[in-house]
Design a protein around this motif. Sequence first.
Motif, short mmCIF file in Angstrom:
data_model
loop_
_atom_site.label_atom_id
_atom_site.label_comp_id
_atom_site.label_asym_id
_atom_site.label_seq_id
_atom_site.Cartn_x
_atom_site.Cartn_y
_atom_site.Cartn_z
N VAL A 44 0.80 -1.22 0.00
CA VAL A 44 0.00 0.00 0.00
C VAL A 44 0.83 1.27 0.00
CG1 VAL A 44 -1.92 -1.16 1.15
CG2 VAL A 44 -0.22 0.05 2.53
N ASN A 45 2.15 1.16 0.28
CA ASN A 45 2.97 2.37 0.39
C ASN A 45 4.36 2.13 -0.20
OD1 ASN A 45 4.50 4.62 1.22
ND2 ASN A 45 3.30 4.86 3.08
N PRO A 46 4.66 2.70 -1.38
CA PRO A 46 5.99 2.51 -1.96
C PRO A 46 7.11 3.16 -1.16
CG PRO A 46 4.74 4.14 -3.21
CD PRO A 46 3.78 3.52 -2.24
N GLY A 47 6.77 4.10 -0.28
CA GLY A 47 7.78 4.72 0.56
C GLY A 47 8.39 3.76 1.55
N PHE A 48 7.75 2.60 1.77
CA PHE A 48 8.28 1.62 2.72
C PHE A 48 9.49 0.87 2.17
CE2 PHE A 48 8.28 -2.80 4.29
CZ PHE A 48 8.48 -2.57 5.65
N ILE A 88 2.08 6.88 -5.23
CA ILE A 88 3.11 7.59 -4.47
C ILE A 88 2.90 7.32 -2.98
CG2 ILE A 88 3.42 9.42 -6.17
CD1 ILE A 88 1.64 11.20 -4.46
N GLY A 89 3.98 7.55 -2.20
CA GLY A 89 3.86 7.37 -0.76
C GLY A 89 5.04 7.98 -0.03
N VAL A 90 4.81 8.34 1.23
CA VAL A 90 5.87 8.79 2.13
C VAL A 90 5.81 7.94 3.39
CG1 VAL A 90 5.94 11.15 1.26
CG2 VAL A 90 4.36 10.58 3.12
N TYR A 91 6.98 7.69 3.96
CA TYR A 91 7.06 6.82 5.14
C TYR A 91 8.14 7.37 6.06
CZ TYR A 91 7.27 2.43 7.79
OH TYR A 91 7.22 1.47 8.78
N GLY A 98 15.13 10.24 12.81
CA GLY A 98 14.61 9.11 12.06
C GLY A 98 14.92 9.22 10.58
N THR A 99 14.22 8.42 9.80
CA THR A 99 14.42 8.36 8.35
C THR A 99 13.10 8.64 7.63
OG1 THR A 99 16.17 6.71 8.61
CG2 THR A 99 15.18 6.92 6.43
N LEU A 100 13.15 9.56 6.68
CA LEU A 100 11.99 9.87 5.85
C LEU A 100 12.23 9.30 4.46
CD1 LEU A 100 9.30 11.42 5.40
CD2 LEU A 100 10.69 13.37 4.67
N SER A 101 11.25 8.54 3.96
CA SER A 101 11.36 7.94 2.63
C SER A 101 10.22 8.46 1.76
CB SER A 101 11.29 6.43 2.71
OG SER A 101 12.37 5.90 3.46
N VAL A 102 10.56 8.83 0.54
CA VAL A 102 9.57 9.27 -0.45
C VAL A 102 9.61 8.25 -1.60
CG1 VAL A 102 8.82 11.10 -2.01
CG2 VAL A 102 9.92 11.67 0.18
N GLY A 103 8.46 7.62 -1.88
CA GLY A 103 8.46 6.52 -2.82
C GLY A 103 7.48 6.68 -3.97
N LEU A 104 7.75 5.92 -5.01
CA LEU A 104 6.92 5.90 -6.21
C LEU A 104 6.82 4.46 -6.69
CD1 LEU A 104 5.58 7.42 -8.71
CD2 LEU A 104 7.87 7.32 -9.73
N ASN A 105 5.64 4.04 -7.12
CA ASN A 105 5.54 2.74 -7.78
C ASN A 105 4.89 2.91 -9.15
OD1 ASN A 105 2.66 2.61 -7.53
ND2 ASN A 105 2.82 1.62 -5.54
N PHE A 106 5.22 2.01 -10.04
CA PHE A 106 4.67 2.06 -11.40
C PHE A 106 4.68 0.64 -11.96
CE2 PHE A 106 9.17 2.98 -11.42
CZ PHE A 106 9.68 2.10 -12.38
N GLY A 107 3.69 0.35 -12.77
CA GLY A 107 3.60 -0.99 -13.31
C GLY A 107 2.34 -1.20 -14.12
N LEU A 108 1.83 -2.42 -14.07
CA LEU A 108 0.72 -2.84 -14.91
C LEU A 108 -0.49 -3.18 -14.07
CD1 LEU A 108 -0.22 -3.66 -17.82
CD2 LEU A 108 0.52 -5.99 -17.23
N LEU A 109 -1.63 -2.70 -14.49
CA LEU A 109 -2.92 -3.04 -13.90
C LEU A 109 -3.72 -3.83 -14.94
CD1 LEU A 109 -5.31 -2.67 -11.87
CD2 LEU A 109 -5.75 -0.50 -13.01
#
Length: 315
Positions: free
Chosen positions: A36-40, A163-166, A113-124
């Motif tokens: 659910v969160n690419p930032g992870f 997109i996601g942040v963690y 701590g650590t801040l992560s900014v994430g993105l996912n992309f692919g096929l649905l």
Amino acid sequence: MFRRILIFVIFCAIAKNVHAQYDPQFSQNMFNKLAVNPGFAGTSESMNLIALNRNQWTGNLAIKTTVFSGDMPVKFFNLNSGIGLNFINDEIGNFTNLTMNLNYALKFELDKGTLSVGLNFGLLNQSLKALWTLDAIEGDYYNPSDPNVPAADVSGSAFDMGIGVYYKENKYYLGASLSHLNSPEANFKEEFNFKTTGTFYLLGGYNHKIEDTSYELLPSLFYKTDGKSFQVDVNTLVRYKRRYWGGITYRFQDAIVLLAGIEMKNGVRFGYSYDITTSAIASTGYGGTHELMVGYNLDIDFDKRTKRYKSVRYL
């Protein structure tokens, strides 16, 4: 009544320009963050592998969901990063929803701590089987001449991204993400357009060590909404010697969930949950959900090219 509702939902889903919530539901969400969160991606500082199978309800209402995911920390151009892969297959009646995506997260070291900014992309990919055998349902609900009912199996695919942040500290974590950012349309045919709406997620958790004992309390919160409806899971786990855990979840107006798990000495961990349905579905006899999770964490030292097992950590 619920069989009629099922058929109605299927018919509506194949009508022209349908908008529908796409993302599946999980009870062991505290172990399944990458879905659910690419930032992870890469935040566990090890290679993290998860396989999860969920059988939600029974009979004509049954939903079957399978997840395979993995992530690990990497360095791109000397930048602390994480990469991951998700494979999610969700079967709802005659529908099969398949998501395959790559995840990338850029990590920033802060004071605490650590801040992560994430993105996912692919096929649905979405497919619909032309299985319209309704002999078990009383009444006439199927008109073979209806142009909105396909006579053969249909499927469609589309590019998808999220997109996601963690944020992670020693004792707690917080995350926010949005799936299907580009509102992909997996068109079955020109006359069947299925527009996928995004889901917004919030998650957070805390690790509280009980002094002078081997026990830890691991409360967490999981919230999601598609803008029209929402769902809230309030989780509480108790972990013993960092290897055994059990707990309970309250899902607002839907279910009470019992959870348990164990981490073996070789690093493999098993988790199980059972949803006790509290909504109106329980009165039909179709309620009840089983969910099984298998995971493994492997610490990787890329410089020395050696591998060693690392104890699993939630935060």
